[in-house]
Design a protein around this motif. Structure first.
Motif, PDB file in Angstrom:
ATOM      1  N   THR A  52       0.881  -1.201   0.121  1.00  0.00           N
ATOM      2  CA  THR A  52      -0.054  -0.073   0.097  1.00  0.00           C
ATOM      3  C   THR A  52       1.047   1.322  -0.112  1.00  0.00           C
ATOM      4  OG1 THR A  52      -1.806  -1.123   1.293  1.00  0.00           O
ATOM      5  CG2 THR A  52      -1.850   1.121   1.038  1.00  0.00           C
ATOM      6  N   GLY A  53       1.904   1.345   1.022  1.00  0.00           N
ATOM      7  CA  GLY A  53       2.647   2.355   0.892  1.00  0.00           C
ATOM      8  C   GLY A  53       3.769   2.739  -0.187  1.00  0.00           C
ATOM      9  N   LEU A  54       4.158   1.539  -0.809  1.00  0.00           N
ATOM     10  CA  LEU A  54       5.395   1.765  -1.875  1.00  0.00           C
ATOM     11  C   LEU A  54       4.472   1.534  -3.198  1.00  0.00           C
ATOM     12  CD1 LEU A  54       8.069  -0.648  -0.739  1.00  0.00           C
ATOM     13  CD2 LEU A  54       8.303   1.909  -1.098  1.00  0.00           C
ATOM     14  N   GLY A  55       3.362   1.015  -3.239  1.00  0.00           N
ATOM     15  CA  GLY A  55       2.627   0.663  -4.628  1.00  0.00           C
ATOM     16  C   GLY A  55       1.321   1.438  -4.776  1.00  0.00           C
ATOM     17  N   ILE A  56       0.451   0.904  -3.961  1.00  0.00           N
ATOM     18  CA  ILE A  56      -0.976   0.996  -4.296  1.00  0.00           C
ATOM     19  C   ILE A  56      -1.234   2.662  -3.971  1.00  0.00           C
ATOM     20  CG2 ILE A  56      -3.381   0.879  -3.480  1.00  0.00           C
ATOM     21  CD1 ILE A  56      -2.502  -1.883  -2.694  1.00  0.00           C
ATOM     22  N   LEU A  57      -0.980   3.282  -3.115  1.00  0.00           N
ATOM     23  CA  LEU A  57      -1.158   4.934  -2.823  1.00  0.00           C
ATOM     24  C   LEU A  57      -0.463   5.504  -3.910  1.00  0.00           C
ATOM     25  CD1 LEU A  57      -2.672   6.974  -1.223  1.00  0.00           C
ATOM     26  CD2 LEU A  57      -0.714   6.813   0.144  1.00  0.00           C
ATOM     27  N   PRO A  58       0.962   5.522  -3.863  1.00  0.00           N
ATOM     28  CA  PRO A  58       1.493   6.439  -4.794  1.00  0.00           C
ATOM     29  C   PRO A  58       1.136   6.240  -6.259  1.00  0.00           C
ATOM     30  CG  PRO A  58       3.287   4.654  -4.085  1.00  0.00           C
ATOM     31  CD  PRO A  58       1.702   4.642  -3.164  1.00  0.00           C
ATOM     32  N   ILE A  59       0.955   4.795  -6.711  1.00  0.00           N
ATOM     33  CA  ILE A  59       0.660   4.584  -8.204  1.00  0.00           C
ATOM     34  C   ILE A  59      -0.798   5.168  -8.382  1.00  0.00           C
ATOM     35  CG2 ILE A  59      -0.206   3.002  -9.854  1.00  0.00           C
ATOM     36  CD1 ILE A  59       2.007   1.232  -8.565  1.00  0.00           C
ATOM     37  N   ALA A  60      -1.892   5.214  -7.424  1.00  0.00           N
ATOM     38  CA  ALA A  60      -3.182   5.817  -7.546  1.00  0.00           C
ATOM     39  C   ALA A  60      -2.918   7.461  -7.729  1.00  0.00           C
ATOM     40  CB  ALA A  60      -4.077   5.523  -6.316  1.00  0.00           C
ATOM     41  N   TYR A  61      -2.235   7.829  -6.757  1.00  0.00           N
ATOM     42  CA  TYR A  61      -1.809   9.324  -6.925  1.00  0.00           C
ATOM     43  C   TYR A  61      -1.425   9.688  -8.036  1.00  0.00           C
ATOM     44  CZ  TYR A  61       0.280  13.768  -5.200  1.00  0.00           C
ATOM     45  OH  TYR A  61       0.914  14.993  -5.345  1.00  0.00           O
ATOM     46  N   CYS A  62      -0.478   9.046  -8.833  1.00  0.00           N
ATOM     47  CA  CYS A  62       0.332   9.348 -10.041  1.00  0.00           C
ATOM     48  C   CYS A  62      -0.677   9.425 -11.227  1.00  0.00           C
ATOM     49  CB  CYS A  62       1.403   8.553 -10.392  1.00  0.00           C
ATOM     50  SG  CYS A  62       2.820   8.816  -9.316  1.00  0.00           S
ATOM     51  N   LEU A  63      -1.785   8.254 -11.111  1.00  0.00           N
ATOM     52  CA  LEU A  63      -2.495   7.964 -12.253  1.00  0.00           C
ATOM     53  C   LEU A  63      -3.963   8.503 -11.959  1.00  0.00           C
ATOM     54  CD1 LEU A  63      -1.664   4.313 -12.814  1.00  0.00           C
ATOM     55  CD2 LEU A  63      -0.898   6.434 -14.167  1.00  0.00           C
ATOM     56  N   ALA A  64      -4.325   9.060 -10.895  1.00  0.00           N
ATOM     57  CA  ALA A  64      -5.777   9.382 -10.537  1.00  0.00           C
ATOM     58  C   ALA A  64      -5.839  10.976 -10.359  1.00  0.00           C
ATOM     59  CB  ALA A  64      -6.557   8.614  -9.417  1.00  0.00           C
ATOM     60  N   PRO A  65      -6.235  11.849 -11.216  1.00  0.00           N
ATOM     61  CA  PRO A  65      -6.381  13.236 -10.752  1.00  0.00           C
ATOM     62  C   PRO A  65      -7.254  13.487  -9.758  1.00  0.00           C
ATOM     63  CG  PRO A  65      -6.632  13.035 -13.182  1.00  0.00           C
ATOM     64  CD  PRO A  65      -6.499  11.665 -12.547  1.00  0.00           C
ATOM     65  N   THR A  66      -8.260  12.779  -9.506  1.00  0.00           N
ATOM     66  CA  THR A  66      -9.070  13.049  -8.317  1.00  0.00           C
ATOM     67  C   THR A  66      -8.447  12.836  -6.950  1.00  0.00           C
ATOM     68  OG1 THR A  66     -11.269  12.144  -9.751  1.00  0.00           O
ATOM     69  CG2 THR A  66     -11.489  12.340  -7.415  1.00  0.00           C
ATOM     70  N   LEU A  67      -7.758  11.768  -7.013  1.00  0.00           N
ATOM     71  CA  LEU A  67      -7.005  11.513  -5.604  1.00  0.00           C
ATOM     72  C   LEU A  67      -6.025  12.607  -5.442  1.00  0.00           C
ATOM     73  CD1 LEU A  67      -6.325   9.739  -3.312  1.00  0.00           C
ATOM     74  CD2 LEU A  67      -4.645   8.536  -4.659  1.00  0.00           C
ATOM     75  N   ARG A  68      -5.313  13.111  -6.606  1.00  0.00           N
ATOM     76  CA  ARG A  68      -4.191  14.373  -6.382  1.00  0.00           C
ATOM     77  C   ARG A  68      -4.891  15.568  -5.801  1.00  0.00           C
ATOM     78  NH1 ARG A  68      -2.314  12.314 -11.069  1.00  0.00           N
ATOM     79  NH2 ARG A  68      -3.248  14.026 -12.387  1.00  0.00           N
ATOM     80  N   ARG A  69      -6.397  16.020  -6.396  1.00  0.00           N
ATOM     81  CA  ARG A  69      -7.062  16.876  -5.897  1.00  0.00           C
ATOM     82  C   ARG A  69      -7.322  16.825  -4.486  1.00  0.00           C
ATOM     83  NH1 ARG A  69      -9.053  16.848 -11.235  1.00  0.00           N
ATOM     84  NH2 ARG A  69     -10.976  15.499 -10.371  1.00  0.00           N
ATOM     85  N   LEU A  70      -7.727  15.379  -4.053  1.00  0.00           N
ATOM     86  CA  LEU A  70      -8.134  15.418  -2.710  1.00  0.00           C
ATOM     87  C   LEU A  70      -6.953  15.655  -1.496  1.00  0.00           C
ATOM     88  CD1 LEU A  70     -10.396  11.979  -2.883  1.00  0.00           C
ATOM     89  CD2 LEU A  70     -10.949  14.452  -1.964  1.00  0.00           C
ATOM     90  N   LEU A  71      -5.785  15.104  -2.176  1.00  0.00           N
ATOM     91  CA  LEU A  71      -4.556  15.345  -1.406  1.00  0.00           C
ATOM     92  C   LEU A  71      -4.037  16.789  -1.677  1.00  0.00           C
ATOM     93  CD1 LEU A  71      -3.477  11.620  -1.630  1.00  0.00           C
ATOM     94  CD2 LEU A  71      -4.681  12.679   0.472  1.00  0.00           C
TER      95      LEU A  71
END
Length: 199
Positions: A52-71
């Motif tokens: 989750t820390g090394l893969g799921i969260l950062p990959i989602a952050y890079c690929l999902a604009p919605t998550l980037r906006r949330l964070l």
């Protein structure tokens, strides 16, 4: 380097990790019988936390604009110099990751397992530290921190993998002591765990 390019560099690094890891995983599962396994519920939970820390969260952050906006509230002022340093660290992490896989060969396992005919590897990078693959993952976490300059996503890799390391390394070393006895005890006396001459 821009934040967008830093995200692309991070994803290229993850792809590089997969290009190294997946062939070894396929080859070892096909050819090597497991003799000792401690792949229990705790081990699976630790792997999920690390993933989750090394893969799921950062990959989602890079690929999902919605998550980037949330964070976006956690974004730090972007530094191109720090991001370039992160890219260099990721290259180092992948180089070390490749070396550990090559030197372990058929002894490699994703989890706490010993294969049939398992041998104690003490050459190459294993002359310097007992767990260079853990070193490589910590370098990945550091690269993530430098590339993804967000105080939620950036440190998530170091935190996630740090938890796995803290709860796993002792179990792994006990397993190695049981398997290799005095040979491993001598090896422990002349090496550090993950940082040469330090720890």
């Amino acid at each position: 380097m821009s934040p967008h390019l830093a995200q692309i560099v991070f994803l290229i690094g993850v792809f590089g990790w997969g290009a190294i890891r997946i062939p070894h995983e396929i080859k070892n599962k096909r050819k090597n019988r497991i003799e000792v396994s401690q792949a229990d519920r705790q081990e699976r939970a630790l792997l999920l936390i690390s993933l989750t820390g090394l893969g799921i969260l950062p990959i989602a952050y890079c690929l999902a604009p919605t998550l980037r906006r949330l964070l976006a509230f956690a974004d730090l002022p972007f530094s191109p110099v720090i991001a370039w340093l992160g890219a260099l660290v990721f290259v180092g992490a992948l180089a070390l990751f490749l070396a550990t896989h090559r030197q372990l060969g058929r002894n490699w396992s994703q989890t706490l397992e010993l294969r049939e005919g398992h041998t104690l590897v003490t050459h190459g990078v294993y002359r310097l530290v007992r767990h260079p693959m853990y070193t490589a993952f910590f370098l990945w976490g550091l690269a993530q921190l430098l590339l993804l300059q967000n105080w939620v996503v950036g440190p998530a890799g170091l935190i996630g993998f740090g938890i796995l390391y803290a709860f796993r390394v002792g179990r792994e070393e006990r397993m190695m002591h049981e398997a290799f006895g005095a040979e491993y005890a001598v090896y422990v006396t002349r090496t550090k765990r993950i940082i040469p001459f330090v720890h």
